[in-house]
Design a protein around this motif. Structure first.
Motif, mmCIF file in Angstrom:
data_model
loop_
_atom_site.group_PDB
_atom_site.id
_atom_site.type_symbol
_atom_site.label_atom_id
_atom_site.label_comp_id
_atom_site.label_asym_id
_atom_site.label_seq_id
_atom_site.Cartn_x
_atom_site.Cartn_y
_atom_site.Cartn_z
ATOM 1 N N PRO A 107 -60.168 -18.364 -50.919
ATOM 2 C CA PRO A 107 -59.876 -19.328 -49.846
ATOM 3 C C PRO A 107 -58.367 -19.460 -49.557
ATOM 4 N N HIS A 108 -57.550 -19.614 -50.601
ATOM 5 C CA HIS A 108 -56.100 -19.730 -50.403
ATOM 6 C C HIS A 108 -55.534 -18.449 -49.791
ATOM 7 N N LEU A 109 -55.998 -17.323 -50.317
ATOM 8 C CA LEU A 109 -55.465 -16.036 -49.874
ATOM 9 C C LEU A 109 -55.841 -15.748 -48.423
ATOM 10 N N THR A 110 -57.064 -16.090 -48.039
ATOM 11 C CA THR A 110 -57.497 -15.861 -46.656
ATOM 12 C C THR A 110 -56.682 -16.714 -45.688
ATOM 13 N N LEU A 114 -54.409 -15.003 -42.707
ATOM 14 C CA LEU A 114 -54.638 -15.248 -41.284
ATOM 15 C C LEU A 114 -53.427 -15.885 -40.610
ATOM 16 N N GLN A 115 -52.599 -16.575 -41.385
ATOM 17 C CA GLN A 115 -51.354 -17.103 -40.823
ATOM 18 C C GLN A 115 -50.380 -15.975 -40.497
ATOM 19 N N ASP A 287 -49.268 -8.318 -51.295
ATOM 20 C CA ASP A 287 -47.983 -9.020 -51.409
ATOM 21 C C ASP A 287 -48.166 -10.533 -51.395
ATOM 22 N N LEU A 288 -49.041 -11.027 -50.520
ATOM 23 C CA LEU A 288 -49.264 -12.472 -50.432
ATOM 24 C C LEU A 288 -49.823 -13.025 -51.736
ATOM 25 N N ALA A 289 -50.757 -12.286 -52.339
ATOM 26 C CA ALA A 289 -51.337 -12.743 -53.600
ATOM 27 C C ALA A 289 -50.294 -12.755 -54.709
#
Length: 295
Positions: A107-110, A114-115, A287-289
């Motif tokens: 949930p946090h990663l999605t 999407l941002q 990278d985001l994770a």
């Protein structure tokens, strides 16, 4: 050797019949036969054998199909990347996720993905690690977000966060707050994955090493996370992520049974074939994770 011919060979493999393959491709059977003959001439070996009314791929044919699938996927990814550069589209990510990671990480990663890439298409498959690794091996996934096996020399791994697995039960369970003896633990039955799953094998080995009997399994499931309400309303024991117990305790009323012997250390992170094979969108997700869960 043309890409079109390789794609035709894959359809022949999937249908197991030249006539059905030709019909699926919208071409005549003689045209398909010529395609196979071109490939066999290029490879200097037989690729298919006729078996009754159907066909069977030779060892060379199976090898060529395996390589062709990778080549065709790489060309598809290349076209997507080029289109993304031209149109600003974010591309496609084929993501395999362990059930626990799907609840507390995805949930946090999605939201963050999407941002940064609002037009990305995220194709998610939730499953056990063995199944997801098989799909990654077959080039049907780009990434796996889940627990990292201790011995893994096949894929690139990137650790993200720790998530131990513990014995879990209802907060009303007779063993709540009790460090159970072998006799006490053996009074109750379990909800566990199948005996082929690594976490269950680890649990059984540790129990035996500590003088406990193997778990008496009354209920098996390919995924445990959605069945927490079953635990909350029965006296079954299970083996779950400690994070799941802490994050959702009120709803599911589950607790950890204090048994340090079988607290299984586990690291969650990424698995993928190679960084160079990932699309720009998939690399962004990695990278985001890594920024959110700084190992």
């Amino acid at each position: 050797m043309e890409l079109k011919d390789l794609n035709y060979l894959l359809v022949v493999r999937d249908t197991g019949h030249l006539g059905k393959a030709a019909q699926a491709l919208g071409i005549t059977q003689p045209a398909l036969s010529k395609c196979i003959q071109r490939l066999e001439k290029s490879c200097s070996t037989r690729l298919i054998l006729k078996i009754g009314r159907g066909i069977k791929l030779t060892e060379a044919g199976l090898l060529l199909c395996e390589r062709a699938q990778k080549v065709l996927h790489l060309m598809q990814v290349t076209r997507q990347d080029l289109n993304a550069l031209g149109s600003g589209a974010a591309g496609v990510i084929r993501l395999g996720v362990a059930a626990t990671a799907a609840e507390f990480m995805l949930p946090h990663l999605t939201r963050e993905l999407l941002q940064h890439a609002p037009t990305v298409l995220l194709e998610v498959q939730v499953g056990l690690n063995d199944l997801l690794q098989s799909r990654l091996r077959e080039n049907k996934l780009d990434l796996i977000l889940g627990y990292l096996p201790q011995e893994n020399h096949e894929f690139v791994t990137r650790p993200l966060t720790e998530d131990p697995v513990v014995v879990a039960a209802s907060s009303l369970h007779p063993l709540a707050g009790v460090h159970p003896t072998p006799e006490q633990l053996n009074q109750f039955q379990w909800l566990l994955p199948s005996s082929q799953v690594a976490t269950r094998q680890w649990l059984e080995q540790r129990l035996r090493s500590g003088g406990y009997a193997p778990p008496r399994v009354q209920m098996e499931s390919n995924t445990l996370s959605p069945l927490r309400q079953v635990l909350a309303q029965t006296h079954l024991l299970s083996f779950l992520s400690r994070r799941l117990l802490h994050e959702d305790m009120t709803q599911h009323a589950l607790i950890e049974i204090p048994l340090p012997l079988v607290m299984m250390p586990r690291t969650f992170g990424w698995q993928f074939r190679s960084l160079s094979e990932l699309t720009p969108a998939a690399r962004l997700l990695v990278d985001l994770a890594e920024k959110r869960w700084q190992w």
